[in-house]
Write a protein that holds these residues in place. Sequence first.
Motif, PDB file in Angstrom:
ATOM      1  N   SER A  20      41.957  52.522  48.534  1.00 40.45           N
ATOM      2  CA  SER A  20      42.259  51.163  48.084  1.00 40.45           C
ATOM      3  C   SER A  20      41.987  50.229  49.250  1.00 40.45           C
ATOM      4  O   SER A  20      41.594  50.677  50.333  1.00 40.45           O
ATOM      5  N   LYS A  21      42.280  48.954  49.082  1.00 44.06           N
ATOM      6  CA  LYS A  21      42.099  48.028  50.200  1.00 44.06           C
ATOM      7  C   LYS A  21      43.057  48.344  51.341  1.00 44.06           C
ATOM      8  O   LYS A  21      42.876  47.888  52.450  1.00 44.06           O
ATOM      9  N   MET A  22      44.086  49.163  51.054  1.00 44.47           N
ATOM     10  CA  MET A  22      45.044  49.577  52.081  1.00 44.47           C
ATOM     11  C   MET A  22      44.572  50.812  52.846  1.00 44.47           C
ATOM     12  O   MET A  22      45.181  51.192  53.827  1.00 44.47           O
ATOM     13  N   GLY A  23      43.503  51.472  52.374  1.00 47.23           N
ATOM     14  CA  GLY A  23      42.985  52.680  53.016  1.00 47.23           C
ATOM     15  C   GLY A  23      42.997  53.855  52.059  1.00 47.23           C
ATOM     16  O   GLY A  23      43.184  53.711  50.853  1.00 47.23           O
ATOM     17  N   GLN A  24      42.812  55.046  52.630  1.00 45.44           N
ATOM     18  CA  GLN A  24      42.718  56.254  51.819  1.00 45.44           C
ATOM     19  C   GLN A  24      44.048  56.566  51.129  1.00 45.44           C
ATOM     20  O   GLN A  24      45.127  56.386  51.693  1.00 45.44           O
ATOM     21  N   LEU A  25      43.949  57.035  49.871  1.00 42.91           N
ATOM     22  CA  LEU A  25      45.104  57.400  49.060  1.00 42.91           C
ATOM     23  C   LEU A  25      44.952  58.844  48.599  1.00 42.91           C
ATOM     24  O   LEU A  25      43.879  59.429  48.727  1.00 42.91           O
ATOM     25  N   ALA A  26      45.999  59.389  48.026  1.00 47.08           N
ATOM     26  CA  ALA A  26      45.950  60.692  47.364  1.00 47.08           C
ATOM     27  C   ALA A  26      46.647  60.548  46.022  1.00 47.08           C
ATOM     28  O   ALA A  26      47.676  59.879  45.904  1.00 47.08           O
ATOM     29  N   GLY A  27      46.066  61.156  45.011  1.00 51.62           N
ATOM     30  CA  GLY A  27      46.645  61.115  43.672  1.00 51.62           C
ATOM     31  C   GLY A  27      46.865  62.512  43.142  1.00 51.62           C
ATOM     32  O   GLY A  27      46.229  63.473  43.593  1.00 51.62           O
ATOM     33  N   ASN A  28      47.766  62.626  42.177  1.00 52.14           N
ATOM     34  CA  ASN A  28      48.114  63.911  41.585  1.00 52.14           C
ATOM     35  C   ASN A  28      47.054  64.328  40.571  1.00 52.14           C
ATOM     36  O   ASN A  28      46.886  63.686  39.526  1.00 52.14           O
ATOM     37  N   HIS A  29      46.361  65.437  40.861  1.00 54.18           N
ATOM     38  CA  HIS A  29      45.389  65.984  39.904  1.00 54.18           C
ATOM     39  C   HIS A  29      46.188  66.665  38.797  1.00 54.18           C
ATOM     40  O   HIS A  29      46.803  67.696  39.014  1.00 54.18           O
ATOM     41  N   PHE A  30      46.187  66.040  37.594  1.00 51.22           N
ATOM     42  CA  PHE A  30      47.016  66.559  36.521  1.00 51.22           C
ATOM     43  C   PHE A  30      46.275  66.833  35.227  1.00 51.22           C
ATOM     44  O   PHE A  30      46.811  67.447  34.307  1.00 51.22           O
ATOM     45  N   ILE A  31      45.018  66.418  35.132  1.00 49.08           N
ATOM     46  CA  ILE A  31      44.183  66.691  33.961  1.00 49.08           C
ATOM     47  C   ILE A  31      42.787  67.056  34.445  1.00 49.08           C
ATOM     48  O   ILE A  31      42.271  66.445  35.383  1.00 49.08           O
ATOM     49  N   THR A  32      42.165  68.028  33.772  1.00 51.35           N
ATOM     50  CA  THR A  32      40.766  68.378  34.011  1.00 51.35           C
ATOM     51  C   THR A  32      40.030  68.354  32.679  1.00 51.35           C
ATOM     52  O   THR A  32      40.489  68.960  31.701  1.00 51.35           O
ATOM     53  N   LEU A  33      38.898  67.662  32.624  1.00 49.42           N
ATOM     54  CA  LEU A  33      38.092  67.644  31.414  1.00 49.42           C
ATOM     55  C   LEU A  33      37.496  69.025  31.177  1.00 49.42           C
ATOM     56  O   LEU A  33      37.046  69.687  32.118  1.00 49.42           O
ATOM     57  N   THR A  34      37.476  69.456  29.925  1.00 52.21           N
ATOM     58  CA  THR A  34      36.977  70.780  29.572  1.00 52.21           C
ATOM     59  C   THR A  34      35.759  70.738  28.663  1.00 52.21           C
ATOM     60  O   THR A  34      35.065  71.730  28.522  1.00 52.21           O
ATOM     61  N   SER A  35      35.501  69.610  28.036  1.00 53.39           N
ATOM     62  CA  SER A  35      34.314  69.480  27.190  1.00 53.39           C
ATOM     63  C   SER A  35      33.852  68.030  27.186  1.00 53.39           C
ATOM     64  O   SER A  35      34.606  67.123  27.530  1.00 53.39           O
ATOM     65  N   GLY A  36      32.590  67.856  26.819  1.00 59.13           N
ATOM     66  CA  GLY A  36      32.003  66.522  26.802  1.00 59.13           C
ATOM     67  C   GLY A  36      31.511  66.072  28.166  1.00 59.13           C
ATOM     68  O   GLY A  36      31.177  64.904  28.350  1.00 59.13           O
ATOM     69  N   LEU A  37      31.448  67.010  29.125  1.00 59.78           N
ATOM     70  CA  LEU A  37      31.091  66.640  30.499  1.00 59.78           C
ATOM     71  C   LEU A  37      29.706  66.010  30.621  1.00 59.78           C
ATOM     72  O   LEU A  37      29.461  65.241  31.558  1.00 59.78           O
ATOM     73  N   GLU A  38      28.821  66.297  29.675  1.00 58.81           N
ATOM     74  CA  GLU A  38      27.492  65.690  29.706  1.00 58.81           C
ATOM     75  C   GLU A  38      27.558  64.174  29.529  1.00 58.81           C
ATOM     76  O   GLU A  38      26.613  63.455  29.865  1.00 58.81           O
ATOM     77  N   ASN A  39      28.675  63.670  29.026  1.00 55.48           N
ATOM     78  CA  ASN A  39      28.838  62.228  28.821  1.00 55.48           C
ATOM     79  C   ASN A  39      29.638  61.542  29.928  1.00 55.48           C
ATOM     80  O   ASN A  39      29.873  60.338  29.862  1.00 55.48           O
ATOM     81  N   LEU A  40      30.030  62.308  30.932  1.00 59.03           N
ATOM     82  CA  LEU A  40      30.852  61.743  31.999  1.00 59.03           C
ATOM     83  C   LEU A  40      30.098  60.699  32.818  1.00 59.03           C
ATOM     84  O   LEU A  40      30.580  59.576  33.003  1.00 59.03           O
ATOM     85  N   ARG A  41      28.919  61.036  33.318  1.00 62.15           N
ATOM     86  CA  ARG A  41      28.129  60.055  34.088  1.00 62.15           C
ATOM     87  C   ARG A  41      27.700  58.876  33.212  1.00 62.15           C
ATOM     88  O   ARG A  41      27.814  57.720  33.646  1.00 62.15           O
ATOM     89  N   PRO A  42      27.229  59.101  31.976  1.00 56.47           N
ATOM     90  CA  PRO A  42      26.926  57.936  31.131  1.00 56.47           C
ATOM     91  C   PRO A  42      28.128  57.008  30.932  1.00 56.47           C
ATOM     92  O   PRO A  42      27.964  55.792  30.917  1.00 56.47           O
ATOM     93  N   LEU A  43      29.331  57.567  30.816  1.00 53.46           N
ATOM     94  CA  LEU A  43      30.521  56.723  30.718  1.00 53.46           C
ATOM     95  C   LEU A  43      30.697  55.896  31.983  1.00 53.46           C
ATOM     96  O   LEU A  43      30.902  54.684  31.915  1.00 53.46           O
ATOM     97  N   GLY A  44      30.641  56.544  33.143  1.00 51.85           N
ATOM     98  CA  GLY A  44      30.806  55.829  34.408  1.00 51.85           C
ATOM     99  C   GLY A  44      29.796  54.716  34.578  1.00 51.85           C
ATOM    100  O   GLY A  44      30.140  53.601  34.985  1.00 51.85           O
ATOM    101  N   GLU A  45      28.530  55.009  34.254  1.00 51.36           N
ATOM    102  CA  GLU A  45      27.486  53.997  34.401  1.00 51.36           C
ATOM    103  C   GLU A  45      27.660  52.876  33.379  1.00 51.36           C
ATOM    104  O   GLU A  45      27.386  51.711  33.680  1.00 51.36           O
ATOM    105  N   MET A  46      28.154  53.207  32.186  1.00 48.65           N
ATOM    106  CA  MET A  46      28.427  52.178  31.187  1.00 48.65           C
ATOM    107  C   MET A  46      29.502  51.217  31.699  1.00 48.65           C
ATOM    108  O   MET A  46      29.360  49.987  31.581  1.00 48.65           O
ATOM    109  N   VAL A  47      30.570  51.763  32.262  1.00 49.15           N
ATOM    110  CA  VAL A  47      31.643  50.920  32.783  1.00 49.15           C
ATOM    111  C   VAL A  47      31.135  50.075  33.949  1.00 49.15           C
ATOM    112  O   VAL A  47      31.470  48.898  34.070  1.00 49.15           O
ATOM    113  N   LEU A  48      30.309  50.667  34.805  1.00 50.93           N
ATOM    114  CA  LEU A  48      29.761  49.933  35.942  1.00 50.93           C
ATOM    115  C   LEU A  48      28.923  48.736  35.485  1.00 50.93           C
ATOM    116  O   LEU A  48      29.085  47.630  36.000  1.00 50.93           O
TER     117      LEU A  48
END
Length: 136
Positions: A96-124
């Motif tokens: 963040s603007k305050m520096g490096q952070l750590a977050g709790n990894h609590f969910i992992t995607l298991t399907s649809g991964l082929e659409n992950l980068r297209p989603l990110g680029e769409m949001v961008l």
Amino acid sequence: MTDLTIHAGPFSFGAAFEAAAPKTVAAFRAAMPFVSQIVHVRWSGEGVWVPLGEHDFGVGYENHTSHPAPGHVILYPGGISETEILLAYGGVDFSSKMGQLAGNHFITLTSGLENLRPLGEMVLWQGAQPIRFEAA
């Protein structure tokens, strides 16, 4: 195993909760279905996030990381920066603007991964998109 479905923009992903983050999982399950919007990260690299301001899930750090892999969902419980949920679609150095952070990894995607980068680029390039986390 699929515990939940995540609808983000026009895409859907199967996902599993992480056993290594039981308190975070329990707090998030209590908030489901969880509906918001994702925007592109500012400092962290290739990820999208849900800014949650002062929202308190009542959890501390568990199974936390600063470098979630693509398809990992982390919850930053708040502290030096606002509470947030981040979904990595590529390389992430969670900060963040305050520096490096750590977050709790609590969910992992298991399907649809082929659409992950297209989603990110769409949001961008197109801006905020709706997101919904619901039980499978």
